[in-house]
Design an enzyme around this catalytic site. Structure first.
Site, PDB file in Angstrom:
ATOM      1  N   HIS A 112       0.861  -1.190   0.000  1.00 51.65           N
ATOM      2  CA  HIS A 112       0.000   0.000   0.000  1.00 51.65           C
ATOM      3  C   HIS A 112       0.889   1.229   0.000  1.00 51.65           C
ATOM      4  O   HIS A 112       1.935   1.241   0.629  1.00 51.65           O
ATOM      5  CB  HIS A 112      -0.901   0.013   1.251  1.00 51.65           C
TER       6      HIS A 112
ATOM      7  N   ASP B 102      -7.833  -5.730   0.272  1.00 52.69           N
ATOM      8  CA  ASP B 102      -8.334  -6.639  -0.765  1.00 52.69           C
ATOM      9  C   ASP B 102      -7.913  -8.089  -0.559  1.00 52.69           C
ATOM     10  O   ASP B 102      -8.409  -8.975  -1.244  1.00 52.69           O
ATOM     11  CB  ASP B 102      -7.845  -6.162  -2.144  1.00 52.69           C
TER      12      ASP B 102
HETATM   13  N1  CMC Z   1       4.221  -7.635  -4.718  1.00 53.94           N
HETATM   14  C1  CMC Z   1       5.557  -7.559  -4.893  1.00 53.94           C
HETATM   15  N2  CMC Z   1       6.276  -6.420  -4.737  1.00 53.94           N
HETATM   16  C2  CMC Z   1       5.615  -5.319  -4.382  1.00 53.94           C
HETATM   17  C3  CMC Z   1       4.212  -5.318  -4.193  1.00 53.94           C
HETATM   18  C4  CMC Z   1       3.514  -6.522  -4.370  1.00 53.94           C
HETATM   19  N3  CMC Z   1       2.201  -6.583  -4.194  1.00 53.94           N
HETATM   20  N4  CMC Z   1       3.816  -4.069  -3.873  1.00 53.94           N
HETATM   21  C5  CMC Z   1       4.912  -3.318  -3.861  1.00 53.94           C
HETATM   22  N5  CMC Z   1       6.009  -4.059  -4.172  1.00 53.94           N
HETATM   23  C6  CMC Z   1       7.405  -3.599  -4.214  1.00 53.94           C
HETATM   24  C7  CMC Z   1       7.673  -2.753  -5.454  1.00 53.94           C
HETATM   25  O1  CMC Z   1       8.076  -3.545  -6.540  1.00 53.94           O
HETATM   26  C8  CMC Z   1       8.747  -1.823  -4.962  1.00 53.94           C
HETATM   27  O2  CMC Z   1       9.940  -2.553  -4.939  1.00 53.94           O
HETATM   28  P1  CMC Z   1      11.379  -1.786  -5.206  1.00 53.94           P
HETATM   29  O3  CMC Z   1      11.549  -0.865  -4.018  1.00 53.94           O
HETATM   30  O4  CMC Z   1      12.374  -2.891  -5.281  1.00 53.94           O
HETATM   31  O5  CMC Z   1      11.216  -1.038  -6.499  1.00 53.94           O
HETATM   32  C9  CMC Z   1       8.353  -1.569  -3.501  1.00 53.94           C
HETATM   33  O6  CMC Z   1       7.608  -2.728  -3.098  1.00 53.94           O
HETATM   34  C10 CMC Z   1       7.507  -0.319  -3.302  1.00 53.94           C
HETATM   35  O7  CMC Z   1       6.340  -0.467  -4.100  1.00 53.94           O
HETATM   36  P2  CMC Z   1       5.726   0.651  -5.051  1.00 53.94           P
HETATM   37  O8  CMC Z   1       5.210   0.006  -6.285  1.00 53.94           O
HETATM   38  O9  CMC Z   1       6.710   1.777  -5.216  1.00 53.94           O
HETATM   39  O10 CMC Z   1       4.533   1.130  -4.147  1.00 53.94           O
HETATM   40  P3  CMC Z   1       3.312   2.009  -4.592  1.00 53.94           P
HETATM   41  O11 CMC Z   1       2.938   2.799  -3.414  1.00 53.94           O
HETATM   42  O12 CMC Z   1       3.628   2.744  -5.846  1.00 53.94           O
HETATM   43  O13 CMC Z   1       2.191   0.917  -4.949  1.00 53.94           O
HETATM   44  C11 CMC Z   1       0.419  -0.622  -4.726  1.00 53.94           C
HETATM   45  C12 CMC Z   1       1.199   0.530  -4.074  1.00 53.94           C
HETATM   46  C13 CMC Z   1      -0.780  -0.938  -3.848  1.00 53.94           C
HETATM   47  C14 CMC Z   1      -0.081  -0.189  -6.111  1.00 53.94           C
HETATM   48  C15 CMC Z   1       1.347  -1.849  -4.856  1.00 53.94           C
HETATM   49  O14 CMC Z   1       1.750  -2.260  -3.580  1.00 53.94           O
HETATM   50  C16 CMC Z   1       0.634  -3.010  -5.588  1.00 53.94           C
HETATM   51  O15 CMC Z   1       0.654  -3.043  -6.821  1.00 53.94           O
HETATM   52  N6  CMC Z   1       0.032  -3.973  -4.823  1.00 53.94           N
HETATM   53  C17 CMC Z   1      -0.722  -5.044  -5.452  1.00 53.94           C
HETATM   54  C18 CMC Z   1      -2.093  -4.566  -5.891  1.00 53.94           C
HETATM   55  C19 CMC Z   1      -3.012  -4.325  -4.724  1.00 53.94           C
HETATM   56  O16 CMC Z   1      -3.143  -5.154  -3.841  1.00 53.94           O
HETATM   57  N7  CMC Z   1      -3.722  -3.185  -4.752  1.00 53.94           N
HETATM   58  C20 CMC Z   1      -4.699  -2.826  -3.724  1.00 53.94           C
HETATM   59  C21 CMC Z   1      -4.271  -1.654  -2.922  1.00 53.94           C
HETATM   60  S1  CMC Z   1      -5.247  -1.391  -1.411  1.00 53.94           S
HETATM   61  C22 CMC Z   1      -6.881  -1.060  -1.933  1.00 53.94           C
HETATM   62  C23 CMC Z   1      -7.022   0.073  -2.844  1.00 53.94           C
HETATM   63  O17 CMC Z   1      -6.337   1.084  -2.793  1.00 53.94           O
HETATM   64  O18 CMC Z   1      -7.934  -0.011  -3.667  1.00 53.94           O
END
Ligand code: CMC
Length: 435
Positions: free
Chosen positions: A308, A368
């Protein structure tokens, strides 16, 4: 403590003192509005990781603590003691209602839950295999063609009325998108049911059978709906604010929010979690194989329902739903397949939480991760999960939209950019271009 921050541009030697803003809760903010005017500098923050786009009094979340408050009330207390309709009143009006206020609000929402009969034709215009989210985006946008009277967004009474109307009609639109896709007759809301009971009734009752919503299913859905009702400036809420900032009508603005919610990085993750768990269950590969894939930057696979932008601790909503998941899976005598999905989810969570990659990045289950298993257990089909999220979040969207016009600072949203394209050049007539 000083309430100023000095920014120095070492390229020009010029400095500026910027004021800081002290919120009720959370990090201090720098008011950067004079920055461009005084120093000719813009700020760069793709994804708004350190930028507040507005002030708000509605919802607060503390990512480090894993805390979520609606109008100051902790989410844990609301799911225990409140109902979805009372939470709607709280988010919209800012205070807990008296008994008389709640009765009146519930009755007004019920009255507004009917749709104009001609709207049925909109549903019938979709292909039966359309995703219910596609139907919802279209039908909510189409409300603007039916409810002209409430579109004066500068009138606070009008705004309150359209907010209530949207909350009310969303359950009917959500249920009807399912009914149409399944070739079932459209069902009308009943006066003796509350919001959540009415939604289940409109989804599942048949002309041939008596249907009484199962109390455990009602309770589970109430908890899911309260947990999803608002979440400050997430992607879909920011979309609603941005669309609304041009003074677009509320129905068009909420339709834009539904579109944004649909993506798997946001509300679409609840459907994606179940698809992922089903893939893992059907696969010959061990669970660790998927963990390794999630960690591999070259692989697009991510652990859905994990991570998140704000929570760097357990998402408090996931904690609530994890507990509820056990109760519902047991209480609803769910299928063997769903029980296996729950066991798999628990194992996956354990392996991920012990893994250095997830620990270092503070990746925890989000809302989720467990909501889908609960919805499967109470008989909600997979393609309705994000629709239910949208139905619950509508009150958050309309509360934030209403607040935007009421706070006196409303301006059209217009981010700047860092242009990296080619510099100015002359137009080339066709005959001078390369063959
Ligand atoms: N699986 C594997 N690696 C992950 C995941 C994941 N689910 N989420 C984040 N990371 C890694 C990401 O690759 C990055 O790694 P590095 O530092 O090596 O580049 C690090 O963790 C930071 O992640 P980010 O992508 O910069 O984080 P963000 O704030 O941009 O993204 C997110 C947040 C929710 C989009 C992402 O965690 C994600 O895609 N999660 C899976 C989808 C999900 O469950 N979404 C629901 C979110 S909660 C409900 C809602 O908002 O609707």
């Amino acid at each position: 403590m000083s309430n100023r921050v000095t920014i120095t541009d070492h390229a020009t030697g010029k400095s500026i003192d910027l004021e800081t803003i002290e919120p009720t809760l959370g990090a201090r903010l720098i008011d950067i509005q004079p920055l461009f005017r005084e120093l000719g500098l813009l700020t760069y923050d793709p994804g708004f990781t350190a930028t507040a786009s507005c002030s708000s009094t509605i919802t607060y979340l503390d990512g480090a603590k894993g805390e979520l408050l609606y109008r100051g009330y902790p989410i844990e207390q609301l799911v225990e003691q409140s109902s979805f309709i009372e939470t709607c009143f709280l988010l919209l009006c800012g205070h807990l209602p008296s008994k008389a206020e709640l009765d009146q609000f519930s009755s007004e929402v019920l009255q507004e839950s009917l749709l104009q009969e001609e709207m049925k034709r909109f549903f019938e215009g979709f292909r039966p295999n359309a995703h219910p989210m596609a139907i919802m985006v279209g039908v909510v946008g189409a409300l603007s063609a039916f409810y002209h009277d409430f579109q004066d967004i500068h009138d606070p009474q009008n705004r309150k009325h359209s907010a209530k109307l949207l909350v009310a009609k969303m359950a009917t639109i959500a249920a009807w998108s399912y009914r149409y896709a399944n070739g079932l007759p459209f069902t009308y809301p009943r006066g003796d049911y509350n919001y959540v009971e009415n939604f289940l009734h409109m989804m599942f009752s048949l002309p041939t059978n008596d249907y009484t919503p199962n109390p455990l299913a009602v309770r589970a859905l109430e908890v899911i709906m309260i947990s999803h009702a608002d979440h400050e400036q997430n992607a879909s809420t920011s979309t609603v604010r941005l669309a609304g900032s041009s003074e677009a009508n509320p129905f068009a603005s909420i339709a834009a929010g539904i579109g944004s919610l649909w993506g798997p990085a946001h509300g679409g993750a609840n459907e994606a979690v179940i698809r992922m768990l089903e893939e893992i269950r059907a696969s010959d590969q061990p669970l660790e194989h998927y963990i390794e894939r999630a960690k591999d930057r070259k692989d697009r696979f991510r652990l859905m329902g994990f991570g998140h932008r704000i929570y760097k601790n357990y998402d408090p909503r996931a904690k609530i739903l994890r507990k509820l998941c056990h109760e519902v899976v047991e209480g609803c005598k769910t299928t063997k397949e769903t029980q296996e999905l729950l066991e798999l989810a628990l194992r996956l969570e354990q392996v991920a939480l012990e893994d250095e990659y997830f620990k270092q990045r503070k990746l925890y289950p989000n809302v989720d991760f467990y909501s889908g298993i609960i919805m499967l257990s109470i008989g909600i089909p997979l393609n309705m999960f994000t629709v239910i999220f949208a139905m619950a979040r509508t009150v958050g969207w309309v509360s934030q939209w209403n607040e935007m016009f009421g706070d006196g600072h409303s301006k059209i949203g217009r981010p700047r950019q860092c242009y990296t394209g080619v510099e100015e050049r002359d137009y080339l007539p066709m005959k001078q271009r390369k063959k």
